[in-house]
Design a protein around this motif. Structure first.
Motif, PDB file in Angstrom:
ATOM      1  N   ASP A 224       0.614  -1.173   0.039  1.00 40.19           N
ATOM      2  CA  ASP A 224      -0.334   0.248   0.069  1.00 40.19           C
ATOM      3  C   ASP A 224       1.174   0.985  -0.140  1.00 40.19           C
ATOM      4  OD1 ASP A 224      -2.509   1.756   0.100  1.00 40.19           O
ATOM      5  OD2 ASP A 224      -2.407   1.287   2.541  1.00 40.19           O
ATOM      6  N   VAL A 225       1.742   1.066  -1.295  1.00 36.84           N
ATOM      7  CA  VAL A 225       2.688   2.728  -1.198  1.00 36.84           C
ATOM      8  C   VAL A 225       1.964   3.662  -1.921  1.00 36.84           C
ATOM      9  CG1 VAL A 225       4.488   3.202  -2.244  1.00 36.84           C
ATOM     10  CG2 VAL A 225       4.090   0.888  -1.052  1.00 36.84           C
ATOM     11  N   HIS A 226       1.684   4.973  -1.740  1.00 36.04           N
ATOM     12  CA  HIS A 226       1.135   6.577  -2.041  1.00 36.04           C
ATOM     13  C   HIS A 226       1.925   6.814  -3.176  1.00 36.04           C
ATOM     14  CE1 HIS A 226      -1.363   9.334  -3.005  1.00 36.04           C
ATOM     15  NE2 HIS A 226      -0.892  10.314  -1.652  1.00 36.04           N
ATOM     16  N   ALA A 227       3.118   6.506  -2.440  1.00 36.75           N
ATOM     17  CA  ALA A 227       3.667   7.202  -3.285  1.00 36.75           C
ATOM     18  C   ALA A 227       5.436   6.860  -3.392  1.00 36.75           C
ATOM     19  CB  ALA A 227       4.572   9.032  -2.241  1.00 36.75           C
ATOM     20  N   MET A 228       5.297   6.810  -4.271  1.00 33.09           N
ATOM     21  CA  MET A 228       7.126   6.064  -5.011  1.00 33.09           C
ATOM     22  C   MET A 228       8.152   6.718  -4.745  1.00 33.09           C
ATOM     23  SD  MET A 228       9.296   3.077  -4.003  1.00 33.09           S
ATOM     24  CE  MET A 228       7.781   2.096  -4.181  1.00 33.09           C
ATOM     25  N   PRO A 229       9.138   7.236  -4.599  1.00 33.74           N
ATOM     26  CA  PRO A 229      10.352   8.239  -4.700  1.00 33.74           C
ATOM     27  C   PRO A 229      11.121   7.297  -5.693  1.00 33.74           C
ATOM     28  CG  PRO A 229      10.518   7.460  -2.518  1.00 33.74           C
ATOM     29  CD  PRO A 229       9.330   6.852  -2.834  1.00 33.74           C
ATOM     30  N   ALA A 230      12.040   8.517  -6.447  1.00 34.87           N
ATOM     31  CA  ALA A 230      12.657   7.694  -7.429  1.00 34.87           C
ATOM     32  C   ALA A 230      14.312   8.916  -7.179  1.00 34.87           C
ATOM     33  CB  ALA A 230      11.981   8.084  -8.312  1.00 34.87           C
ATOM     34  N   ALA A 231      15.320   8.772  -7.513  1.00 34.33           N
ATOM     35  CA  ALA A 231      16.078   9.571  -7.676  1.00 34.33           C
ATOM     36  C   ALA A 231      17.721   9.389  -8.563  1.00 34.33           C
ATOM     37  CB  ALA A 231      17.224   9.114  -6.169  1.00 34.33           C
ATOM     38  N   ILE A 232      17.974  10.259  -9.437  1.00 33.79           N
ATOM     39  CA  ILE A 232      18.611  10.576 -10.742  1.00 33.79           C
ATOM     40  C   ILE A 232      20.305  11.099  -9.921  1.00 33.79           C
ATOM     41  CG2 ILE A 232      19.087  11.279 -12.299  1.00 33.79           C
ATOM     42  CD1 ILE A 232      16.476  10.675 -13.322  1.00 33.79           C
ATOM     43  N   PHE A 233      20.988  10.220  -9.417  1.00 31.62           N
ATOM     44  CA  PHE A 233      22.922  10.612  -9.544  1.00 31.62           C
ATOM     45  C   PHE A 233      23.153  11.285 -10.184  1.00 31.62           C
ATOM     46  CE2 PHE A 233      20.750   8.150  -6.473  1.00 31.62           C
ATOM     47  CZ  PHE A 233      20.995   8.170  -5.706  1.00 31.62           C
ATOM     48  N   THR A 234      22.649  11.781 -11.544  1.00 33.08           N
ATOM     49  CA  THR A 234      23.305  13.169 -11.570  1.00 33.08           C
ATOM     50  C   THR A 234      24.702  13.899 -11.229  1.00 33.08           C
ATOM     51  OG1 THR A 234      21.313  14.073 -12.922  1.00 33.08           O
ATOM     52  CG2 THR A 234      21.924  12.850 -13.775  1.00 33.08           C
ATOM     53  N   ASP A 235      24.828  14.880 -11.619  1.00 33.87           N
ATOM     54  CA  ASP A 235      24.937  16.151 -11.080  1.00 33.87           C
ATOM     55  C   ASP A 235      24.869  17.372 -12.241  1.00 33.87           C
ATOM     56  OD1 ASP A 235      26.576  18.195  -9.509  1.00 33.87           O
ATOM     57  OD2 ASP A 235      28.768  17.279 -10.117  1.00 33.87           O
TER      58      ASP A 235
END
Length: 350
Positions: A224-235
């Protein structure tokens, strides 16, 4: 091999096992292209890119998505001449264009050559050098490449499982179909991670694995996940959660948007890393937070506060009224919530 049996290939031969419950977590692997088949030497995947013993003088990257840009940034900083080819109109397709523009500008400052709306046609040998031919809007160009990195997507490791013998059903792209408890069509077989489809995120797979284990243990839980974060490790980094501005508009939602640059935040100025912004999307009437995009210093760390806010149904008013310590980067989140309400202090309200 059956509804509750499996066969494992070991050094000594095949061995059969029976199980009460099982979890399939075989992951996924990079996809290649007809003109660029992986050989592990000249044409490589992200796996080999992280195992190179030497920095390639010339690196061609096919696919300007997350993996391509993260690895491209890494090698550009090590001194490689990097060329990125992306078939879509922008790098990082589907990501907020405002954030992508900042990352693109910084990649170019690193010396990376970027071609969007372009397609790598193939590679050839010419006078002892490897050449990649690229079709761009301006015409055909040729670029030298010591290594070609293909980052055009992933596919599930399900083709050799023969899980259909256990009654497991697959989707059209080979991903295993599961319910909210991660059960497959066989109630005693579960699946988690890349094999069940996107987003292909390690923290998503971890959460799915925990849910599947708890279900097997008899607990009444589901994903029951309403929010799934994502990260992009650019600069600089990009981090997102929830709806982006374009997605909210496509859904016909009436929204209010707050956007504050890190250049308005004292801590960012003192560190010298102030390229980027925080953007919050909220419902125009209820002010409930719908989504967030951060591009800038420590974006991957900052997004967790907004993930929690989304999970708890917080409004931008809640965030604006929460006192944040000074001087810190999270102040940008508070200030952006204030901007969404038209109450910002360090930027002009719109």
């Amino acid at each position: 091999t059956g509804p509750n049996t499996l066969q494992i290939r070991r050094a000594g031969g095949l061995e059969d096992f029976s199980f009460t419950d099982a979890i399939i977590a075989t992951g996924g692997r990079p996809s290649d292209l007809p003109s660029f088949r992986f050989d592990g030497l000249m044409v490589i995947s992200t796996k080999e890119a992280l195992e190179l013993e030497r920095t390639p003088p010339n690196l061609a990257i096919i696919g300007g998505g997350v993996s391509g840009l993260e690895i491209g940034t890494f090698y550009a900083k090590l001194g490689s001449r990097v060329v990125v080819t992306e078939i879509m109109e922008q790098l990082l397709p589907g990501t907020d264009p405002d954030a992508v523009r900042i990352v693109t500008r910084n990649l170019q400052k690193l010396g990376m050559e970027i071609h969007v709306k372009s397609q790598a046609r193939g590679w050839r040998e010419d006078k002892g050098q490897t050449i990649v031919d690229i079709v761009t809007p301006e015409g055909l160009i040729a670029r030298r490449a010591d290594i070609v990195l293909v980052t055009v997507g992933r596919r599930p490791n399900t083709d050799e499982l023969h899980a259909e013998k256990a009654g497991v059903q697959f989707g059209p792209r080979g991903h295993i179909q599961v319910d909210r408890q991660l059960r497959t069509s066989n109630p005693h077989v579960f699946a988690v991670g890349d094999v069940v489809g996107p987003p292909f995120l390690a923290h998503k797979a971890t959460k799915e694995g925990l849910v599947a284990a708890e279900v097997i243990a008899g607990h009444p839980v589901e994903l029951d996940v309403h929010a799934m974060p994502a990260a992009i490790f650019t600069d600089p980094e990009i981090a997102t959660v929830g709806l982006q501005e374009s997605e909210a508009a496509a859904q016909g939602r009436k929204i209010r948007v707050g956007k504050v640059p890190f250049a308005a935040i004292g801590r960012a100025l003192t560190t010298g890393e102030y390229d980027g912004f925080v953007k919050l999307i909220a419902d125009a009437d209820t002010k409930i937070l719908l989504g967030a995009t951060i591009v800038g210093p420590d974006a991957s760390d900052l997004i967790s506060e907004l993930t929690l806010a989304l999970e708890m149904g917080a409004s931008v008013t809640d965030i604006a009224l929460t006192v944040h310590p000074h001087p810190t980067l999270p102040e940008a989140i508070m200030e952006t919530a204030e901007a969404a309400l038209g109450q910002a202090i360090h930027v002009l309200n719109r």
